[in-house]
Design a protein around this motif. Structure first.
Motif, PDB file in Angstrom:
ATOM      1  N   LYS A  49     -65.020 -54.381  28.885  1.00 39.40           N
ATOM      2  CA  LYS A  49     -63.911 -54.936  28.467  1.00 39.40           C
ATOM      3  C   LYS A  49     -63.058 -54.166  27.244  1.00 39.40           C
ATOM      4  O   LYS A  49     -61.866 -54.445  27.181  1.00 39.40           O
ATOM      5  CB  LYS A  49     -63.970 -56.576  28.304  1.00 39.40           C
ATOM      6  N   PRO A 114     -49.689 -63.162  28.232  1.00 43.55           N
ATOM      7  CA  PRO A 114     -50.748 -63.463  27.529  1.00 43.55           C
ATOM      8  C   PRO A 114     -50.549 -64.717  26.574  1.00 43.55           C
ATOM      9  O   PRO A 114     -51.377 -65.387  26.402  1.00 43.55           O
ATOM     10  CB  PRO A 114     -51.319 -62.029  26.707  1.00 43.55           C
ATOM     11  N   GLU A 115     -49.455 -64.862  25.950  1.00 44.70           N
ATOM     12  CA  GLU A 115     -49.112 -65.758  25.092  1.00 44.70           C
ATOM     13  C   GLU A 115     -48.852 -67.339  25.893  1.00 44.70           C
ATOM     14  O   GLU A 115     -49.815 -68.071  25.361  1.00 44.70           O
ATOM     15  CB  GLU A 115     -47.582 -65.783  24.390  1.00 44.70           C
ATOM     16  N   ALA A 117     -50.628 -67.701  28.663  1.00 48.10           N
ATOM     17  CA  ALA A 117     -51.960 -68.215  29.339  1.00 48.10           C
ATOM     18  C   ALA A 117     -52.796 -68.523  28.056  1.00 48.10           C
ATOM     19  O   ALA A 117     -53.544 -69.633  28.217  1.00 48.10           O
ATOM     20  CB  ALA A 117     -52.592 -66.938  29.609  1.00 48.10           C
ATOM     21  N   ALA A 118     -52.703 -67.996  26.861  1.00 46.03           N
ATOM     22  CA  ALA A 118     -53.466 -68.612  25.814  1.00 46.03           C
ATOM     23  C   ALA A 118     -53.109 -69.677  25.162  1.00 46.03           C
ATOM     24  O   ALA A 118     -53.895 -70.736  25.150  1.00 46.03           O
ATOM     25  CB  ALA A 118     -53.165 -67.814  24.447  1.00 46.03           C
ATOM     26  N   SER A 121     -54.474 -72.284  27.827  1.00 50.13           N
ATOM     27  CA  SER A 121     -55.917 -72.530  27.908  1.00 50.13           C
ATOM     28  C   SER A 121     -56.403 -73.411  26.755  1.00 50.13           C
ATOM     29  O   SER A 121     -57.060 -74.221  26.839  1.00 50.13           O
ATOM     30  CB  SER A 121     -56.583 -71.082  27.630  1.00 50.13           C
ATOM     31  N   LEU A 131     -62.045 -67.793  24.567  1.00 49.81           N
ATOM     32  CA  LEU A 131     -60.748 -67.605  25.112  1.00 49.81           C
ATOM     33  C   LEU A 131     -60.614 -65.799  24.338  1.00 49.81           C
ATOM     34  O   LEU A 131     -60.309 -65.072  24.992  1.00 49.81           O
ATOM     35  CB  LEU A 131     -59.673 -68.084  24.607  1.00 49.81           C
ATOM     36  N   ALA A 132     -61.032 -65.903  23.300  1.00 45.57           N
ATOM     37  CA  ALA A 132     -60.804 -64.561  22.632  1.00 45.57           C
ATOM     38  C   ALA A 132     -61.567 -63.433  23.429  1.00 45.57           C
ATOM     39  O   ALA A 132     -61.037 -62.210  23.486  1.00 45.57           O
ATOM     40  CB  ALA A 132     -61.255 -64.548  21.230  1.00 45.57           C
ATOM     41  N   GLU A 134     -62.644 -63.657  26.554  1.00 43.45           N
ATOM     42  CA  GLU A 134     -61.921 -63.297  27.830  1.00 43.45           C
ATOM     43  C   GLU A 134     -60.887 -62.498  27.769  1.00 43.45           C
ATOM     44  O   GLU A 134     -60.611 -61.932  28.676  1.00 43.45           O
ATOM     45  CB  GLU A 134     -61.679 -64.810  28.208  1.00 43.45           C
ATOM     46  N   MET A 135     -60.044 -62.772  26.709  1.00 44.17           N
ATOM     47  CA  MET A 135     -58.962 -61.917  26.806  1.00 44.17           C
ATOM     48  C   MET A 135     -59.104 -60.628  26.038  1.00 44.17           C
ATOM     49  O   MET A 135     -58.183 -59.788  25.994  1.00 44.17           O
ATOM     50  CB  MET A 135     -57.708 -62.786  25.847  1.00 44.17           C
ATOM     51  N   LEU A 137     -59.859 -59.993  22.931  1.00 47.10           N
ATOM     52  CA  LEU A 137     -59.250 -60.006  21.618  1.00 47.10           C
ATOM     53  C   LEU A 137     -60.209 -60.392  20.484  1.00 47.10           C
ATOM     54  O   LEU A 137     -61.223 -61.106  20.515  1.00 47.10           O
ATOM     55  CB  LEU A 137     -58.073 -61.069  21.380  1.00 47.10           C
ATOM     56  N   LEU A 142     -56.353 -63.391  18.250  1.00 48.82           N
ATOM     57  CA  LEU A 142     -56.261 -64.400  19.082  1.00 48.82           C
ATOM     58  C   LEU A 142     -55.249 -65.618  18.196  1.00 48.82           C
ATOM     59  O   LEU A 142     -54.186 -66.210  18.381  1.00 48.82           O
ATOM     60  CB  LEU A 142     -57.084 -65.288  19.702  1.00 48.82           C
TER      61      LEU A 142
END
Length: 161
Positions: A49, A114-115, A117-118, A121, A131-132, A134-135, A137, A142
Motif C-alpha cells: 500500500k 477521502p475527506e 470517507a474519513a 468512517s 482508518l489511517a 486503510e487509507m 496515511l 489523518l
C-alpha cells in the motif's frame, strides 16, 4: 538488481519491525509464532500500500500493529475480548436520527472523496489507527485531513469554527 522501494526489498529490509512492534506493544505474546506471522502479513500489506510519498517506517508499524491486534482479538475468548492497551471508545448510543443528520451534513460539505470517507468512517466508530492504515496515511496526516474536513462541515452548517 532490485530497487530499494520495491515491495520485496522493503519487506526484507524492515522485517525486524515485526519483532520490535511485538516486543514493545505485546510483550506477553512477543514470542508467539502466529502473532509474528500476522505481523509479517501486516508488513507485507504495508509494502503493497505504500506510495513512497511519506515515511515508510511509521506507516509499516501501524499496519503491523493492526494486524497483530486483529490476530489477538480473534484468539481472545468472546466473553472477555482483547484489551490492546489502547483506550477504546464506548459503543455509540443508538441515535439513528442524529446519525442521519450528521451523514447529511457531511455529504453537503464534501463530495465523494477521502475527506468524506474519513468523516463517515470516524462518525460510524472506526478507530483512527485502523482508518489511517486503510487509507495509507500516517496518524498525523489523518488528523490534519479530519480537522480540515470537520471545519468545512461546521462552516456549511453555520456553526462557529
Amino acid at each position: 538488481m532490485t530497487s530499494p522501494d520495491r515491495p520485496d526489498a522493503l519487506l526484507e529490509r524492515h522485517r525486524s519491525l515485526v519483532d520490535t512492534v511485538a516486543r514493545r506493544r505485546f510483550p506477553a505474546h512477543a514470542s508467539d509464532p502466529d502473532l509474528l506471522q500476522c505481523g509479517m502479513i501486516g508488513l507485507w500489506k504495508a509494502t503493497e500500500k505504500w506510495d513512497g510519498q511519506r515515511p515508510f517506517i511509521p506507516f509499516a508499524k501501524a499496519c503491523i500493529h493492526n494486524a497483530m491486534v486483529d490476530h489477538l482479538r480473534a484468539q481472545a475468548p468472546p466473553e472477555t475480548g482483547f484489551d490492546d492497551t489502547l483506550p477504546s471508545p464506548p459503543p455509540p448510543p443508538d441515535h439513528s436520527a442524529e446519525d442521519r443528520i450528521l451523514s447529511r451534513r457531511i455529504a453537503a460539505a464534501w463530495p465523494p472523496g477521502p475527506e468524506r470517507a474519513a468523516l463517515l468512517s470516524i462518525a460510524s466508530g472506526t478507530p483512527k489507527r485502523r482508518l489511517a492504515c486503510e487509507m495509507g496515511l500516517s496518524g498525523a496526516q489523518l488528523t490534519r485531513l479530519l480537522k480540515r474536513a470537520w471545519k468545512k462541515v461546521k462552516q456549511e452548517a453555520g456553526d462557529p469554527p
